[in-house]
Design an enzyme around this catalytic site. Structure first.
Site, PDB file in Angstrom:
ATOM      1  N   ASP A 132      -7.436 -33.436   9.449  1.00  0.00           N
ATOM      2  CA  ASP A 132      -6.383 -33.548  10.458  1.00  0.00           C
ATOM      3  C   ASP A 132      -5.989 -35.019  10.677  1.00  0.00           C
ATOM      4  O   ASP A 132      -6.814 -35.922  10.525  1.00  0.00           O
ATOM      5  CB  ASP A 132      -6.905 -32.943  11.775  1.00  0.00           C
ATOM      6  CG  ASP A 132      -5.781 -32.552  12.705  1.00  0.00           C
ATOM      7  OD1 ASP A 132      -4.599 -32.688  12.315  1.00  0.00           O
ATOM      8  OD2 ASP A 132      -6.079 -32.123  13.828  1.00  0.00           O
ATOM      9  N   GLY A 166      -0.152 -36.713   9.913  1.00  0.00           N
ATOM     10  CA  GLY A 166       1.137 -37.014  10.550  1.00  0.00           C
ATOM     11  C   GLY A 166       1.043 -38.261  11.419  1.00  0.00           C
ATOM     12  O   GLY A 166       1.909 -39.149  11.350  1.00  0.00           O
ATOM     13  N   ARG A 167      -0.034 -38.326  12.215  1.00  0.00           N
ATOM     14  CA  ARG A 167      -0.200 -39.496  13.098  1.00  0.00           C
ATOM     15  C   ARG A 167      -0.439 -40.768  12.288  1.00  0.00           C
ATOM     16  O   ARG A 167       0.031 -41.836  12.625  1.00  0.00           O
ATOM     17  CB  ARG A 167      -1.364 -39.262  14.082  1.00  0.00           C
ATOM     18  CG  ARG A 167      -0.947 -38.436  15.285  1.00  0.00           C
ATOM     19  CD  ARG A 167      -2.131 -37.889  16.006  1.00  0.00           C
ATOM     20  NE  ARG A 167      -2.679 -36.745  15.290  1.00  0.00           N
ATOM     21  CZ  ARG A 167      -3.845 -36.192  15.536  1.00  0.00           C
ATOM     22  NH1 ARG A 167      -4.632 -36.705  16.470  1.00  0.00           N
ATOM     23  NH2 ARG A 167      -4.268 -35.146  14.862  1.00  0.00           N
ATOM     24  N   ASN A 180       0.492 -23.049   9.640  1.00  0.00           N
ATOM     25  CA  ASN A 180       1.288 -24.160   9.093  1.00  0.00           C
ATOM     26  C   ASN A 180       2.644 -23.702   8.537  1.00  0.00           C
ATOM     27  O   ASN A 180       3.561 -24.505   8.388  1.00  0.00           O
ATOM     28  CB  ASN A 180       0.517 -24.919   7.994  1.00  0.00           C
ATOM     29  CG  ASN A 180      -0.585 -25.816   8.526  1.00  0.00           C
ATOM     30  OD1 ASN A 180      -1.580 -26.073   7.836  1.00  0.00           O
ATOM     31  ND2 ASN A 180      -0.437 -26.311   9.755  1.00  0.00           N
ATOM     32  N   TRP A 181       2.780 -22.383   8.251  1.00  0.00           N
ATOM     33  CA  TRP A 181       4.089 -21.881   7.786  1.00  0.00           C
ATOM     34  C   TRP A 181       5.166 -22.109   8.847  1.00  0.00           C
ATOM     35  O   TRP A 181       6.354 -22.125   8.546  1.00  0.00           O
ATOM     36  CB  TRP A 181       4.029 -20.377   7.468  1.00  0.00           C
ATOM     37  CG  TRP A 181       3.247 -20.031   6.234  1.00  0.00           C
ATOM     38  CD1 TRP A 181       2.075 -19.332   6.189  1.00  0.00           C
ATOM     39  CD2 TRP A 181       3.564 -20.347   4.869  1.00  0.00           C
ATOM     40  NE1 TRP A 181       1.643 -19.200   4.885  1.00  0.00           N
ATOM     41  CE2 TRP A 181       2.544 -19.807   4.053  1.00  0.00           C
ATOM     42  CE3 TRP A 181       4.622 -21.035   4.246  1.00  0.00           C
ATOM     43  CZ2 TRP A 181       2.540 -19.935   2.654  1.00  0.00           C
ATOM     44  CZ3 TRP A 181       4.613 -21.164   2.859  1.00  0.00           C
ATOM     45  CH2 TRP A 181       3.584 -20.622   2.087  1.00  0.00           C
TER      46      TRP A 181
END
Ligand code: FPP
Length: 248
Positions: free
Chosen positions: A21, A24-25, A69-70
């Site tokens: 995880d 994105g950040r 996640n879709w």
């Protein structure tokens, strides 16, 4: 300090599961698009697979794409699928050289055909390897998996092959997509989130959890070795008392 040297070679978890995880950040911190973070995340994947081979971890399950996640923006989903195809295609010779066997769990049929094809090809090419089994969780969620298992077992009951009263935990395990693999001893989640997010809910019943604030693209060998050292400092009691464990 050389962290790798501090690892007890006699107490290596045979199966580690990771929620990767924070891509994105990480990208945002670097002023880039989210997909840039996923690309950098692949470099972490490469290092961690290599680290498993170095210290003798036999199974590594990576949560690469969840059922949920879709629901991400189409652009990101498409880019992630393209990244999967290109990564699997480019990395297969390297995986093969290092003795890594590729496997996948999840609703594989829901992936784009190009992805299914590339995945199957790599699974076939690496099928004889036995140094590390790399299991990609793709379009995976535990609730999907357990629902599927229940449907399979119900079909056996309907067909008169099994009585409802005879159903045991073994039947459930045999119908999970992970039936060929041992349960993980250690689950790592990066990026400071303390959630399971529909990942291996059944299989993590007695697993040790390790959470770190490090974002996945920054999670490299030393961070992985720290997680293993933390695991080795814990006493796993499986419901017993501390005294029972020390006299065993
Ligand atoms: C979570 O970070 C990451 C993902 C949903 C995708 C992970 C995929 C990779 C690292 C590529 C894997 C490739 C292979 C071949 C295994 P996020 O996007 O949720 O990050 P955020 O929480 O910071 O937004």
């Amino acid at each position: 300090m050389d962290l790798k040297q501090s690892i007890n070679k006699n107490n290596i978890p045979q199966h580690i599961a990771i929620v990767m995880d924070g891509n994105g950040r990480w990208a945002k911190q670097h002023g880039e698009d989210r997909i840039f973070g996923h690309h950098e995340g692949v470099n972490s994947v490469r290092e961690i697979v290599e680290a498993c081979g170095e210290i003798g971890v036999k199974y590594l399950t990576l949560y690469a794409f969840s059922t949920e996640n879709w629901n991400r923006p189409k652009d990101e989903v498409d880019s992630l699928m393209e990244l999967l195809v290109s990564t699997i295609s480019m990395e297969t010779p390297n995986l093969n050289k290092k003795g890594v066997k590729l496997q996948a769990i999840g609703d594989i049929k829901s992936l784009p055909e190009s992805c299914q094809r590339e995945l199957q090809e790599s699974i076939d090419i690496t099928s004889k390897n036995d140094t590390v089994t790399l299991i990609l969780a793709l379009s995976y969620s535990s609730k999907w998996e357990i629902t599927n298992a229940v449907q399979q077992i119900a079909k056996q009951v309907e067909a008169g092959k099994l009585k409802a009263s005879e159903i045991t935990a073994k039947h459930i395990e045999q119908n999970l997509t992970t039936s060929k693999f041992p349960d993980p001893e250690l689950m790592i989640r990066t990026s400071g989130e303390h959630r399971i997010s529909n990942f291996l809910l059944w299989q993590l019943a007695y697993t040790e959890f390790y959470f770190t604030d490090i974002l996945w693209p920054d999670f490299r060998k030393d961070e992985f070795f720290k997680a293993i050292i933390s695991f080795q400092s814990r006493e796993r009691r499986f419901g017993k008392t501390s005294e029972q464990i020390s006299t065993n």
